[in-house]
Design a protein around this motif. Structure first.
Motif, mmCIF file in Angstrom:
data_model
loop_
_atom_site.group_PDB
_atom_site.id
_atom_site.type_symbol
_atom_site.label_atom_id
_atom_site.label_comp_id
_atom_site.label_asym_id
_atom_site.label_seq_id
_atom_site.Cartn_x
_atom_site.Cartn_y
_atom_site.Cartn_z
ATOM 1 N N SER A 1 33.065 -42.302 -2.256
ATOM 2 C CA SER A 1 34.078 -41.727 -2.961
ATOM 3 C C SER A 1 34.735 -42.819 -3.514
ATOM 4 N N ARG A 2 35.380 -42.911 -4.724
ATOM 5 C CA ARG A 2 36.302 -43.798 -5.201
ATOM 6 C C ARG A 2 37.279 -44.378 -4.217
ATOM 7 N N ALA A 3 37.982 -43.492 -3.571
ATOM 8 C CA ALA A 3 38.689 -43.747 -2.701
ATOM 9 C C ALA A 3 38.326 -44.404 -1.330
ATOM 10 N N ASN A 4 37.020 -44.162 -1.268
ATOM 11 C CA ASN A 4 36.411 -44.843 0.178
ATOM 12 C C ASN A 4 35.042 -45.387 -0.140
ATOM 13 N N PRO A 5 34.915 -46.380 -0.972
ATOM 14 C CA PRO A 5 33.516 -46.757 -1.409
ATOM 15 C C PRO A 5 32.934 -47.840 -0.376
ATOM 16 N N LYS A 6 32.689 -47.190 0.822
ATOM 17 C CA LYS A 6 32.198 -48.149 1.768
ATOM 18 C C LYS A 6 30.724 -48.412 1.700
ATOM 19 N N TYR A 7 29.814 -47.652 0.554
ATOM 20 C CA TYR A 7 28.565 -48.014 0.399
ATOM 21 C C TYR A 7 28.403 -48.999 -0.813
ATOM 22 N N ARG A 8 29.511 -49.021 -1.362
ATOM 23 C CA ARG A 8 29.590 -49.813 -2.742
ATOM 24 C C ARG A 8 28.704 -51.155 -2.591
ATOM 25 N N GLU A 9 27.836 -51.170 -3.751
ATOM 26 C CA GLU A 9 27.293 -50.081 -4.856
ATOM 27 C C GLU A 9 26.250 -49.378 -4.267
ATOM 28 N N VAL A 10 25.902 -48.218 -4.730
ATOM 29 C CA VAL A 10 24.476 -47.518 -4.460
ATOM 30 C C VAL A 10 23.731 -47.620 -5.751
ATOM 31 N N ILE A 11 22.613 -48.158 -5.453
ATOM 32 C CA ILE A 11 21.779 -48.301 -6.669
ATOM 33 C C ILE A 11 21.065 -46.988 -6.967
ATOM 34 N N LYS A 12 20.989 -46.640 -8.506
ATOM 35 C CA LYS A 12 20.375 -45.436 -8.713
ATOM 36 C C LYS A 12 19.189 -45.580 -9.310
ATOM 37 N N TRP A 13 18.995 -46.427 -9.878
ATOM 38 C CA TRP A 13 17.757 -46.816 -10.820
ATOM 39 C C TRP A 13 17.672 -48.275 -11.040
ATOM 40 N N LEU A 14 16.609 -48.869 -10.858
ATOM 41 C CA LEU A 14 16.574 -50.441 -11.043
ATOM 42 C C LEU A 14 14.949 -50.495 -11.560
ATOM 43 N N VAL A 15 15.082 -51.163 -12.749
ATOM 44 C CA VAL A 15 13.747 -51.306 -13.636
ATOM 45 C C VAL A 15 13.910 -52.866 -14.050
ATOM 46 N N VAL A 16 12.771 -53.574 -13.675
ATOM 47 C CA VAL A 16 12.894 -55.143 -14.259
ATOM 48 C C VAL A 16 11.666 -55.472 -14.901
ATOM 49 N N ASN A 17 11.792 -56.588 -15.559
ATOM 50 C CA ASN A 17 10.444 -57.195 -16.408
ATOM 51 C C ASN A 17 10.003 -56.259 -17.460
ATOM 52 N N ILE A 18 11.262 -55.420 -18.112
ATOM 53 C CA ILE A 18 11.215 -54.632 -19.426
ATOM 54 C C ILE A 18 10.624 -55.571 -20.524
ATOM 55 N N PRO A 19 9.693 -55.360 -21.134
ATOM 56 C CA PRO A 19 9.401 -56.064 -22.377
ATOM 57 C C PRO A 19 9.941 -55.229 -23.474
ATOM 58 N N ALA A 20 10.859 -56.272 -24.128
ATOM 59 C CA ALA A 20 11.220 -55.507 -25.397
ATOM 60 C C ALA A 20 12.480 -54.337 -24.720
ATOM 61 N N ASN A 21 12.230 -53.105 -25.102
ATOM 62 C CA ASN A 21 13.048 -52.139 -24.658
ATOM 63 C C ASN A 21 12.192 -50.987 -24.078
ATOM 64 N N ASN A 22 10.963 -51.387 -23.896
ATOM 65 C CA ASN A 22 9.927 -50.308 -23.357
ATOM 66 C C ASN A 22 10.018 -50.200 -21.690
ATOM 67 N N ILE A 23 10.742 -49.475 -21.217
ATOM 68 C CA ILE A 23 11.242 -49.240 -20.010
ATOM 69 C C ILE A 23 9.937 -48.621 -19.203
ATOM 70 N N ASN A 24 8.983 -47.916 -19.757
ATOM 71 C CA ASN A 24 7.877 -47.482 -19.221
ATOM 72 C C ASN A 24 7.011 -48.421 -18.679
#
Length: 209
Positions: free
Chosen positions: A93-116
């Motif tokens: 929760s915002r009041a208790n952010p003990k896990y900050r941050e939780v990564i929800k989606w992480l994509v690297v090495n994206i050529p241009a903007n082709n996420i796939n």
């Protein structure tokens, strides 16, 4: 003719600056700056879930965001590689952010903007605010890499929660020497709905533990 072109160029630049300013103002107002990043982005990121756009901290539901967005786009260089980060600073929760941050989606090495065609380090999971948490923030960020890189993080599948905890956008981007300022960003907020228990079961998360 030249005068008309000059006036049009100035108008375009002013509109662009206003757009950036709106994103940064919204991020400061909702404390995405400094909770996640230190500076606003160069531009607003375009993100849409079906017909629902992410825009300056607007409110979407976990049900609406349970699947990957249909559109994620930004101004890009055809010869560059990018990293897309979708992160939640308010776990549980915002009041208790003990896990900050939780990564929800992480994509690297994206050529241009082709996420796939990028390399997925954390498979997508949607918003999952705690039952009594009120509104929680969910932030999309795009960073420009210094070329195609090797990443030593262990990939996280969509059935895992614990490895997602305590992610740091700052540490990650510094580790891989990315540009300090995000290329683009935007965020939304969400509160608990009936989909959240489904997500918790999927990732084996017990909110009472």
């Amino acid at each position: 003719m030249k005068a008309a072109f000059f006036i049009l160029s100035i108008a375009t630049l002013l509109a662009y600056a206003e757009c950036i300013n709106q994103v940064t103002i919204a991020m400061r107002k909702n404390e995405v700056i400094p909770d996640v990043v230190s500076q606003g982005p160069k531009a607003e990121l375009r993100v849409k879930y079906d017909r629902k756009a992410v825009h300056l901290g607007n409110v979407l539901t976990p049900t609406q965001t349970k699947n990957k967005p249909d559109i994620v786009s930004w101004k890009f260089d055809n010869n560059a590689f990018y990293t897309l980060i979708f992160t939640a600073p308010d776990g549980p929760s915002r009041a208790n952010p003990k896990y900050r941050e939780v990564i929800k989606w992480l994509v690297v090495n994206i050529p241009a903007n082709n996420i796939n065609k990028g390399e997925v380090l954390a498979e997508y999971i949607g918003a999952g605010p705690s039952k009594n948490a009120g509104l929680a923030r969910y932030v999309f960020l795009v960073y420009k890499q210094k070329g195609k890189q090797n990443f030593d993080e262990k990939p996280i599948d969509k059935y895992s929660f614990d490895p997602r905890k305590h992610f740091s956008t700052r540490n990650f981007t510094q580790k891989y020497k990315m540009e300090n300022v995000p290329v683009a960003a935007d965020f939304f907020q969400a509160r608990y709905d009936s989909y959240v228990p489904v997500l918790y079961k999927q990732v084996h998360y017990n909110p009472d533990s």
